[in-house]
Design a protein around this motif. Structure first.
Motif, PDB file in Angstrom:
ATOM      1  N   LEU A 289       0.829  -1.220   0.000  1.00 54.96           N
ATOM      2  CA  LEU A 289       0.000   0.000   0.000  1.00 54.96           C
ATOM      3  C   LEU A 289       0.855   1.257   0.000  1.00 54.96           C
ATOM      4  O   LEU A 289       0.539   2.233  -0.693  1.00 54.96           O
ATOM      5  CB  LEU A 289      -0.935   0.003   1.217  1.00 54.96           C
ATOM      6  N   MET A 290       1.935   1.232   0.778  1.00 54.72           N
ATOM      7  CA  MET A 290       2.819   2.407   0.819  1.00 54.72           C
ATOM      8  C   MET A 290       3.335   2.716  -0.595  1.00 54.72           C
ATOM      9  O   MET A 290       3.410   3.868  -1.003  1.00 54.72           O
ATOM     10  CB  MET A 290       3.997   2.165   1.775  1.00 54.72           C
ATOM     11  N   ALA A 291       3.656   1.663  -1.324  1.00 53.49           N
ATOM     12  CA  ALA A 291       4.142   1.846  -2.700  1.00 53.49           C
ATOM     13  C   ALA A 291       3.010   2.314  -3.606  1.00 53.49           C
ATOM     14  O   ALA A 291       3.158   3.260  -4.380  1.00 53.49           O
ATOM     15  CB  ALA A 291       4.746   0.543  -3.210  1.00 53.49           C
ATOM     16  N   ALA A 292       1.851   1.676  -3.466  1.00 48.96           N
ATOM     17  CA  ALA A 292       0.718   1.988  -4.346  1.00 48.96           C
ATOM     18  C   ALA A 292       0.221   3.418  -4.143  1.00 48.96           C
ATOM     19  O   ALA A 292      -0.305   4.032  -5.074  1.00 48.96           O
ATOM     20  CB  ALA A 292      -0.413   0.996  -4.090  1.00 48.96           C
ATOM     21  N   PHE A 293       0.375   3.926  -2.929  1.00 50.88           N
ATOM     22  CA  PHE A 293      -0.101   5.290  -2.639  1.00 50.88           C
ATOM     23  C   PHE A 293       1.031   6.325  -2.688  1.00 50.88           C
ATOM     24  O   PHE A 293       0.903   7.426  -2.155  1.00 50.88           O
ATOM     25  CB  PHE A 293      -0.816   5.312  -1.276  1.00 50.88           C
ATOM     26  N   ASP A 294       2.139   5.949  -3.341  1.00 49.96           N
ATOM     27  CA  ASP A 294       3.270   6.873  -3.521  1.00 49.96           C
ATOM     28  C   ASP A 294       3.802   7.402  -2.192  1.00 49.96           C
ATOM     29  O   ASP A 294       3.986   8.615  -2.015  1.00 49.96           O
ATOM     30  CB  ASP A 294       2.869   8.045  -4.436  1.00 49.96           C
ATOM     31  N   LEU A 295       4.015   6.492  -1.273  1.00 43.93           N
ATOM     32  CA  LEU A 295       4.515   6.890   0.045  1.00 43.93           C
ATOM     33  C   LEU A 295       5.868   6.245   0.361  1.00 43.93           C
ATOM     34  O   LEU A 295       6.317   6.256   1.498  1.00 43.93           O
ATOM     35  CB  LEU A 295       3.489   6.510   1.133  1.00 43.93           C
ATOM     36  N   LYS A 296       6.517   5.691  -0.647  1.00 39.74           N
ATOM     37  CA  LYS A 296       7.836   5.099  -0.435  1.00 39.74           C
ATOM     38  C   LYS A 296       8.913   6.122  -0.823  1.00 39.74           C
ATOM     39  O   LYS A 296       8.632   7.171  -1.395  1.00 39.74           O
ATOM     40  CB  LYS A 296       7.999   3.833  -1.281  1.00 39.74           C
ATOM     41  N   HIS A 297      10.164   5.745  -0.540  1.00 36.23           N
ATOM     42  CA  HIS A 297      11.286   6.647  -0.852  1.00 36.23           C
ATOM     43  C   HIS A 297      11.322   7.035  -2.322  1.00 36.23           C
ATOM     44  O   HIS A 297      11.743   8.132  -2.684  1.00 36.23           O
ATOM     45  CB  HIS A 297      12.607   6.008  -0.420  1.00 36.23           C
ATOM     46  N   THR A 298      10.860   6.130  -3.176  1.00 33.07           N
ATOM     47  CA  THR A 298      10.879   6.411  -4.623  1.00 33.07           C
ATOM     48  C   THR A 298      10.015   7.641  -4.962  1.00 33.07           C
ATOM     49  O   THR A 298      10.388   8.449  -5.813  1.00 33.07           O
ATOM     50  CB  THR A 298      10.353   5.192  -5.408  1.00 33.07           C
ATOM     51  N   ALA A 299       8.883   7.759  -4.261  1.00 36.00           N
ATOM     52  CA  ALA A 299       8.012   8.920  -4.502  1.00 36.00           C
ATOM     53  C   ALA A 299       8.712  10.197  -4.062  1.00 36.00           C
ATOM     54  O   ALA A 299       8.573  11.262  -4.702  1.00 36.00           O
ATOM     55  CB  ALA A 299       6.690   8.742  -3.744  1.00 36.00           C
ATOM     56  N   ILE A 300       9.477  10.099  -2.992  1.00 39.67           N
ATOM     57  CA  ILE A 300      10.197  11.288  -2.494  1.00 39.67           C
ATOM     58  C   ILE A 300      11.313  11.661  -3.478  1.00 39.67           C
ATOM     59  O   ILE A 300      11.504  12.842  -3.795  1.00 39.67           O
ATOM     60  CB  ILE A 300      10.759  11.009  -1.081  1.00 39.67           C
ATOM     61  N   ILE A 301      11.995  10.643  -3.975  1.00 43.34           N
ATOM     62  CA  ILE A 301      13.054  10.898  -4.960  1.00 43.34           C
ATOM     63  C   ILE A 301      12.469  11.593  -6.191  1.00 43.34           C
ATOM     64  O   ILE A 301      13.008  12.593  -6.683  1.00 43.34           O
ATOM     65  CB  ILE A 301      13.766   9.573  -5.355  1.00 43.34           C
ATOM     66  N   ASN A 302      11.356  11.076  -6.669  1.00 39.65           N
ATOM     67  CA  ASN A 302      10.704  11.690  -7.839  1.00 39.65           C
ATOM     68  C   ASN A 302      10.330  13.140  -7.565  1.00 39.65           C
ATOM     69  O   ASN A 302      10.502  14.008  -8.425  1.00 39.65           O
ATOM     70  CB  ASN A 302       9.450  10.906  -8.227  1.00 39.65           C
ATOM     71  N   ALA A 303       9.802  13.382  -6.364  1.00 38.74           N
ATOM     72  CA  ALA A 303       9.387  14.747  -6.017  1.00 38.74           C
ATOM     73  C   ALA A 303      10.595  15.683  -6.004  1.00 38.74           C
ATOM     74  O   ALA A 303      10.543  16.799  -6.543  1.00 38.74           O
ATOM     75  CB  ALA A 303       8.695  14.751  -4.655  1.00 38.74           C
ATOM     76  N   VAL A 304      11.683  15.215  -5.421  1.00 43.56           N
ATOM     77  CA  VAL A 304      12.893  16.047  -5.353  1.00 43.56           C
ATOM     78  C   VAL A 304      13.408  16.340  -6.760  1.00 43.56           C
ATOM     79  O   VAL A 304      13.713  17.490  -7.110  1.00 43.56           O
ATOM     80  CB  VAL A 304      13.994  15.356  -4.506  1.00 43.56           C
ATOM     81  N   LYS A 305      13.469  15.305  -7.579  1.00 45.12           N
ATOM     82  CA  LYS A 305      14.006  15.495  -8.934  1.00 45.12           C
ATOM     83  C   LYS A 305      13.122  16.420  -9.768  1.00 45.12           C
ATOM     84  O   LYS A 305      13.626  17.266 -10.508  1.00 45.12           O
ATOM     85  CB  LYS A 305      14.157  14.143  -9.631  1.00 45.12           C
ATOM     86  N   THR A 306      11.823  16.252  -9.645  1.00 41.16           N
ATOM     87  CA  THR A 306      10.902  17.136 -10.371  1.00 41.16           C
ATOM     88  C   THR A 306      11.099  18.570  -9.915  1.00 41.16           C
ATOM     89  O   THR A 306      11.162  19.503 -10.727  1.00 41.16           O
ATOM     90  CB  THR A 306       9.434  16.713 -10.103  1.00 41.16           C
TER      91      THR A 306
END
Lengths: 311, 270
Positions: A289-306
């Motif tokens: 669920l954490m992954a599906a709802f964009d709550l993992k580190h990957t979502a944070i990395i994407n946000a930072v890069k964007t």
């Protein structure tokens, strides 16, 4: 990496608070073991009050106990405590500025298989808008223990949010903790990731991976959402010039909203928010669920890069 | 104070209530007038309290759960010396110590803030449990309205009080049979009221809520009763004492204008 649920930290902290102050009392609401209040019950049975499945009465009774000189801890699943008993928390406890402590269990989507009804994703928003209320979302079990003890020692209403699942322990027993004082758990100059709860760990993982790509992220453990550590957060925004907030909660009204309300007025910088985006949870494995709802580190990395336009 | 003096006192308190509502130009006369005899007896004959020390730890506690009738409570508190009666003229005004609904941080003698119906009994249960845990002897009184009993939280609290056998707790239902929309029996019946409280493990006393001797005796019976909380179901008349307000739901939440006040005061002065 040692993992432990933050609810364990709450249960331990409550026992310690009870040991330090004989006026500390705990109210059970049928889910006593699930929210780890059974540890207090076993140690101090004469200071444990079972009230069954009745959140509104739980809050009112806690208010009455505080008015007779006790330090009551009303613990329940956050979604029911903050939701069903909101009027009682508002009008009886916060308007009166009563010395009632709220333990909001099962915070976030990581509650998992129980699904949307039991996943508290809005309680930070509805608690932090209340005058006199303080709101704390600790990052791990050690910090939750400290927050619970600190809650018993301060005067006034406070809401502590903790979770069901095991999360990595990222602080130490000797790490200073003070309600209202955020701190950088990792230094960096390119961006400040401001996080609370389990998202502090995810932010640290994100920062390590970003470092491999030459992006140095500061990670702030913003455990106190109210009162916000304005000075620290404004300085971090000024120093890095870019902010990403990360929380296991609706982005509307949550920790990120609180931070951006502050920074928009005092140090506006480009920002991105990681959190639940206006939708209810679902049943599933917590990690899934954490992954599906964009709550993992990957979502944070994407946000930072964007944010830094480096994607 | 003998019965005759208390009766006269209560007429004076009714006048005080209507004057403050007329000055404020808003508020709730109907329920204030139905509740005043009970609140007055409580403060004159029953409560262990000291107006000079509102925070005296051993005092008995009174919670007005039907907070909208606070003018009745304010009239009594002022008369007892909790604050200067001059403040009664400031009811509901900006900066007043007398808020539109009870506020513990504004008004000496008000134990807890409230006015969102259904919450007071839970607070009273918490206070009584607190006294029990600390082995303190103070008693807790909580006044509710009959319409207020429609709130589910009342029954959560009633269940807990019965379960914990809180004989230090006394509930009072100001049973004036009316609420904003009309007769409680028509809006949403709370009957059979006696059976409900008995079923929740309470000791029940039913009285005429305007019979001062009956009110006093009921409170003494409640204090003496052990092993259960007591609820006094006080049959009252909404708007009691003013002919045109009695049993008229329109006076639930409307203040009298100067003409109506004059008429009411003439009746009450008799």
């Amino acid at each position: 990496m040692v993992k432990k649920p933050t609810r364990d930290g709450y249960g331990e902290g409550l026992v310690e608070a009870g040991r330090r102050n004989p006026k500390v009392v705990a109210i059970g609401a049928d889910i006593t073991a699930s929210v780890r209040v059974n540890w207090f019950q076993e140690k101090y049975p004469e200071r444990f009050i079972s009230l069954g499945i009745a959140e509104q009465n739980q809050v009112g009774v806690a208010a009455g106990l505080s008015l007779s000189g006790h330090v009551p801890f009303a613990t329940n699943y956050g979604v029911f405590l903050a939701g069903r008993a909101w009027d009682q928390i508002r009008t009886t406890v916060c308007y009166g500025n009563l010395n009632v402590k709220f333990g909001g269990a099962h915070g976030g989507i990581s509650v998992g298989p129980d699904g949307a009804t039991h996943q508290a994703l809005e309680e930070i928003a509805v608690m932090r808008c209340l005058p006199n209320m303080q709101v704390v979302v600790p990052a791990d079990s050690i910090e939750t223990r400290k927050a619970t003890i600190a809650a018993a020692e301060m005067i006034g209403p406070i809401y502590i949010r903790f979770g069901r699942e095991k999360v990595p322990i990222i602080t130490q027993a000797e790490t200073p903790f003070k309600i209202g004082e955020a701190y950088a758990i990792r230094e960096g100059t390119d961006v400040a990731i401001i996080a609370c709860g389990a998202m502090v760990y995810e932010s640290l993982v994100a920062a390590e991976q970003l470092a491999e790509e030459g992006i140095e992220a500061m990670v702030i453990n913003n455990h106190t959402i109210k009162p916000l550590d304005a000075k620290m957060l404004i300085e971090a925004a000024a120093r890095t010039g870019a902010i990403v907030t990360a929380e296991e909660h609706q982005v509307a009204g949550g920790m990120g909203s609180a931070v951006l309300e502050l920074l928009a007025q005092h140090c506006p910088v480009p920002a991105k928010m990681v959190g639940v985006k206006d939708r209810f949870g679902e049943s599933g494995d917590p990690d899934e669920l954490m992954a599906a709802f964009d709550l993992k580190h990957t979502a944070i990395i994407n946000a930072v890069k964007t944010l830094l336009k480096r994607q | 104070m003998n019965a005759e003096q208390l009766m006269q006192k209560n007429q004076a308190l009714r006048i005080s209530i209507l004057k403050m509502l007329a000055t404020a130009k808003s508020g709730h006369p109907g329920g204030s007038l139905s509740a005043i005899d009970i609140i007055s007896v409580l403060y004159h004959q029953v409560l262990k309290h000291d107006p000079k020390k509102p925070q005296w730890p051993e005092r008995d506690r009174f919670i007005l759960s039907k907070g909208h009738v606070c003018p009745a409570h304010y009239a009594v508190l002022a008369d007892q010396g909790y604050f200067d009666p001059v403040a009664l003229d400031t009811l509901r005004q900006y900066g007043s110590i007398l808020q539109g609904h009870p506020s513990m941080h504004h008004t000496p003698g008000v134990e807890v803030s409230g006015g969102s119906l259904g919450q007071g009994l839970s607070i009273a249960v918490g206070m009584a449990l607190g006294a029990k845990i600390s082995h303190e002897a103070f008693r807790v009184y909580c006044m509710m309205g009959d319409g207020e009993l429609q709130e589910g939280q009342i029954w959560e609290a009633a269940m807990a009080a019965g379960y914990y056998k809180l004989d230090g707790l006394c509930g009072i239902v100001d049973f004036n049979r009316m609420q904003i929309d009309g007769f409680t029996e028509d809006v949403m019946s709370v009957n059979p009221i006696r059976d409900k409280w008995i079923a929740f493990n309470w000791h029940v006393i039913e009285i005429d809520g305007h019979d001062l001797t009956a009110i006093e005796n009921a409170f003494y019976q409640a204090s003496a009763y052990k092993g259960k909380p007591t609820v006094i179901i006080a049959k009252t008349i909404k708007g009691k004492g003013v002919s045109f307000m009695e049993n008229n739901a329109a006076w639930h939440g409307t203040a009298p204008n100067s003409e109506e006040l004059a008429k009411a005061l003439t009746e009450l002065a008799c």
